[in-house]
Write a protein that holds these residues in place. Sequence first.
Motif, PDB file in Angstrom:
ATOM      1  N   ILE A  25       0.839  -1.199   0.000  1.00 47.01           N
ATOM      2  CA  ILE A  25       0.000   0.000   0.000  1.00 47.01           C
ATOM      3  C   ILE A  25       0.878   1.255   0.000  1.00 47.01           C
ATOM      4  O   ILE A  25       0.582   2.233  -0.687  1.00 47.01           O
ATOM      5  CB  ILE A  25      -0.945  -0.008   1.213  1.00 47.01           C
ATOM      6  N   GLU A  57      -6.403   0.275   3.059  1.00 51.77           N
ATOM      7  CA  GLU A  57      -5.636   0.751   4.203  1.00 51.77           C
ATOM      8  C   GLU A  57      -5.302  -0.435   5.091  1.00 51.77           C
ATOM      9  O   GLU A  57      -5.929  -1.503   4.999  1.00 51.77           O
ATOM     10  CB  GLU A  57      -6.458   1.789   4.986  1.00 51.77           C
ATOM     11  N   GLU A  61       1.111  -0.608   6.415  1.00 50.03           N
ATOM     12  CA  GLU A  61       0.995  -0.420   4.963  1.00 50.03           C
ATOM     13  C   GLU A  61       2.291  -0.756   4.244  1.00 50.03           C
ATOM     14  O   GLU A  61       2.272  -1.035   3.044  1.00 50.03           O
ATOM     15  CB  GLU A  61       0.559   1.011   4.661  1.00 50.03           C
TER      16      GLU A  61
END
Length: 240
Positions: A25, A57, A61
């Motif tokens: 992410i 999310e 991450e």
Amino acid sequence: MADVPLYVISEHTSSERRITPSWTIATLRSKLEPITGVPPSSQKLSLKTAAGNIPIEAADEDGTHLTSFPLAPYAELHVVDVRPAAARVNYNDTSGVEKYVLPEEEYEKKTDSVLAWKKAQKLGRFDPNAPSLEQARIAAHEQEIQRRGIQVGKRCRVGGEDDRRGVIRYVGEVAEIPNSLGAWVGVQLDEPVGKNDGSIGGKRYWGEESQMKHGVFVRPERVEVGDWPVLNDLEDLEEI
């Protein structure tokens, strides 16, 4: 896994991008910054699917890969800027962008410009016959004035319409009318069915300022001089 095409949508952008599922992410956020202009820390990411919007999310991450999310081809990846409006960059405001202006001498050298096309087609000021054509139009208007006996003070009617009778108040050029080369005839109509009150573009040609529009400017060929009396609307009424 193969790259997945997604539509990346933000406030100022919308484009198709190929996303690699093995990215984390954090990596995705860094990739999206040059596309959307939104810093990674200010991005709120969501994936729009048939089941609804899925937030992208995680607590970690840097260690969460995109394989954890249902990346369907051509799904929408929405990027929302969570910064206050005052802190965001307005990419639509070009007032502070320096405009480039091509120097006139450079523009005249170009062969693919409108100017070059006009030169090749001999249009406008590049038409060798332009001056003579303008003089011919001016002469034609003057001939119509003489042939029709158009003079200030004479009665006339305009455009062959019997209900537009009046008095000629002006004969000559009217610079306030676009492309107004040659003479115009200003007529004060008997009825307020005109376009002005004897003035045009701030210049008065006859009379005084009025809310009633008795005035009209026309070319000589639309004016018919004659003994046209003022129409009496009560003339045809039967006596009672």
